[in-house]
Design a protein around this motif. Structure first.
Motif, mmCIF file in Angstrom:
data_model
loop_
_atom_site.group_PDB
_atom_site.id
_atom_site.type_symbol
_atom_site.label_atom_id
_atom_site.label_comp_id
_atom_site.label_asym_id
_atom_site.label_seq_id
_atom_site.Cartn_x
_atom_site.Cartn_y
_atom_site.Cartn_z
ATOM 1 N N GLU A 1 0.694 -1.175 -0.109
ATOM 2 C CA GLU A 1 0.255 -0.009 -0.043
ATOM 3 C C GLU A 1 0.900 0.965 -0.353
ATOM 4 O O GLU A 1 0.503 2.622 0.049
ATOM 5 N N GLU A 2 2.423 1.663 0.765
ATOM 6 C CA GLU A 2 3.080 2.137 0.274
ATOM 7 C C GLU A 2 3.716 2.268 -1.385
ATOM 8 O O GLU A 2 4.263 3.519 -1.459
ATOM 9 N N ARG B 1 0.280 2.570 -6.860
ATOM 10 C CA ARG B 1 -0.980 3.063 -7.192
ATOM 11 C C ARG B 1 -1.780 2.859 -8.232
ATOM 12 O O ARG B 1 -0.809 2.717 -9.201
ATOM 13 N N SER C 1 -9.094 -2.708 4.316
ATOM 14 C CA SER C 1 -9.018 -1.446 4.131
ATOM 15 C C SER C 1 -7.856 -0.331 3.660
ATOM 16 O O SER C 1 -7.598 0.777 3.024
ATOM 17 N N ARG C 2 -6.366 -1.181 3.599
ATOM 18 C CA ARG C 2 -5.320 -0.271 3.213
ATOM 19 C C ARG C 2 -4.545 -0.675 2.391
ATOM 20 O O ARG C 2 -4.462 0.415 1.476
ATOM 21 N N ALA D 1 -5.651 2.415 -0.874
ATOM 22 C CA ALA D 1 -4.866 3.881 -1.191
ATOM 23 C C ALA D 1 -4.163 3.666 -2.344
ATOM 24 O O ALA D 1 -3.922 4.257 -3.691
ATOM 25 N N THR D 2 -4.636 2.142 -2.798
ATOM 26 C CA THR D 2 -4.143 1.537 -4.482
ATOM 27 C C THR D 2 -4.412 2.234 -5.359
ATOM 28 O O THR D 2 -4.317 1.724 -6.490
ATOM 29 N N ARG E 1 -9.325 6.231 -8.929
ATOM 30 C CA ARG E 1 -10.823 6.520 -9.195
ATOM 31 C C ARG E 1 -11.617 5.810 -9.939
ATOM 32 O O ARG E 1 -10.505 5.601 -10.978
ATOM 33 N N GLU F 1 -14.464 5.834 3.272
ATOM 34 C CA GLU F 1 -12.743 6.169 2.935
ATOM 35 C C GLU F 1 -12.996 5.434 1.745
ATOM 36 O O GLU F 1 -12.850 6.352 0.810
ATOM 37 N N LEU G 1 -13.172 8.040 -2.018
ATOM 38 C CA LEU G 1 -11.921 8.134 -2.983
ATOM 39 C C LEU G 1 -12.506 8.134 -4.034
ATOM 40 O O LEU G 1 -11.582 7.379 -5.384
#
Ligand SMILES: NC(=O)c1ccc[n+]([C@@H]2O[C@H](COP(=O)([O-])OP(=O)(O)OC[C@H]3O[C@@H](n4cnc5c(N)ncnc54)[C@H](OP(=O)(O)O)[C@@H]3O)[C@@H](O)[C@H]2O)c1
Length: 338
Positions: free
Chosen positions: A228-229, A232, A247-248, A251-252, A255, A272, A276
């Motif tokens: 997740e870091e 993307r 849920s982490r 972020a990946t 839209r 969330e 997003l």
């Protein structure tokens, strides 16, 4: 048809030691059912959830279990007898099935046995070119991946969300599969590749060679890198680990993307996800013999490979559950039946 057989039964809940290999009544096929002479059994998480008394479920969801109960849902074997009104399958046909799921959650699936009776609608024709162990390993994991990614295949109410689960387009899209070496994950990876997706597989590093062999375009070892870091803009995340931590992965996603948590219990991501602009959707796998017959072609021509982590005789089901409890399963655990 009367008589006894060997089966693995529970007389109470507990650890792997409560699995007892013993004599049990041999079932008879009722109208609409077939009796399968079981050659191999696939091991799945609901087997140890039942053994353990479904402690992972909220109390209101925990089925009432009457002991003794035979564990298991997934089999491959040969039809030994058919109910009076069964026309679509016949004695001698090789078949594979996920039996009575989720209707049999209280222990009515009864797969850890030499014989199992199954509604004919739950039974598919076994892929001819793979063995019974591979075929038995497939049904629950493969139907889960298929019903999430390709075709839900039914109109039953969804116990996990108010709306129907809908697969999303895969061709040309980027799909991240978390838990990619496990039962559901390694099959979801292959179905996504078959449909033309680019796949990022997340698993512990020991599985990298296998995951590349199965078609993964990128492999992330979660023991060294948090996906997740670093990821993307993906279109779909299939999280075959699931739970609240799913849920982490929001972020990946780009839209319009989607998160499919295979184990969604405890996940609270609605707000969330809305912010997003992504969808979160899950479903509960359901028995479906027609889908298994349809998918058999992909198993026969090698498009989808079922990887076997380990194999044990039915009498040693306890050892299979001990293996499962160690985690890091690569593919599937199976039981072979004499
Ligand atoms: N919705 C449904 O109807 C449905 C149907 C089937 C299964 N499920 C659920 O889906 C889940 C997966 O089932 P399964 O049969 O595929 O289980 P499994 O075969 O045990 O696979 C789990 C995989 O996750 C990997 N893993 C563990 N921790 C991880 C982490 N932190 N990050 C990434 N990977 C991790 C494990 O290996 P490594 O750690 O070595 O990578 C293992 O390969 C279970 O919770 C099951 O109950 C739901």
């Amino acid at each position: 048809m009367s008589g006894m057989m060997k089966a693995v039964r529970l007389h109470g809940f507990g650890g792997p030691e409560v699995l007892v290999y013993e004599d049990a009544p041999k079932p008879e096929p009722r109208p609409g059912e077939v009796l399968i002479r079981v050659h191999a059994v696939g091991v799945n998480p609901p087997d140890w959830y039942l053994r353990d008394g479904y402690r992972m479920l909220p109390p209101a969801w925990q089925p009432q279990v009457s002991f003794p109960v035979i564990v298991g849902t997934d089999v491959s074997g040969v039809i030994e007898a058919v109910g009076d009104d069964v026309r679509t399958l016949a004695v001698g046909d090789a078949v594979y099935a996920m039996v009575r799921f989720p209707d049999g959650l209280a222990g009515d699936s009864r797969a850890y046995a030499q014989y199992v009776s199954a509604p004919v609608a739950h039974v598919g024709r076994k892929p001819a070119k793979i063995g019974h162990p591979q075929a038995a390993a497939a049904p629950m994991s493969l139907l889960t991946a298929w019903q999430f990614l390709i075709d839900l295949g039914h109109d039953e109410p969804n116990p996990l969300q108010p709306h129907r689960h809908r697969p999303v387009p895969l061709a040309g899209r980027t799909v991240l599969v978390n838990g990619a070496a496990g039962g559901v994950g390694h099959l979801a990876l292959q179905l996504a590749k078959w449909k033309g997706a680019r796949v990022i597989a997340v698993a512990s590093g020991r599985h990298e060679a296998l995951l590349r062999d199965l078609g993964a375009d990128e492999v992330i070892d979660y023991t060294g890198t948090r996906a997740e870091e670093v990821v993307r803009g993906v279109d779909l995340v299939v999280d075959a680990v699931g739970g609240p931590a799913s849920s982490r992965f929001l972020a990946t996603l780009k839209r319009g993307g989607a998160l499919f948590p295979i184990f969604p219990l405890g996940l609270d991501a609605a707000d969330e996800a809305r912010d997003l602009g992504v969808t979160v959707s899950a479903t509960q796998v359901r028995s479906n013999g027609a889908q298994l017959t349809e998918i058999a072609g992909l198993l026969d021509d090698g498009t989808v490979r079922v990887v076997i982590d380990s194999s044990f005789p039915l009498a040693d089901a306890r050892l299979a559950h001990e293996r499962a409890a160690q985690g890091h399963i690569q593919g599937k655990i199976v039981l072979t039946v004499d």
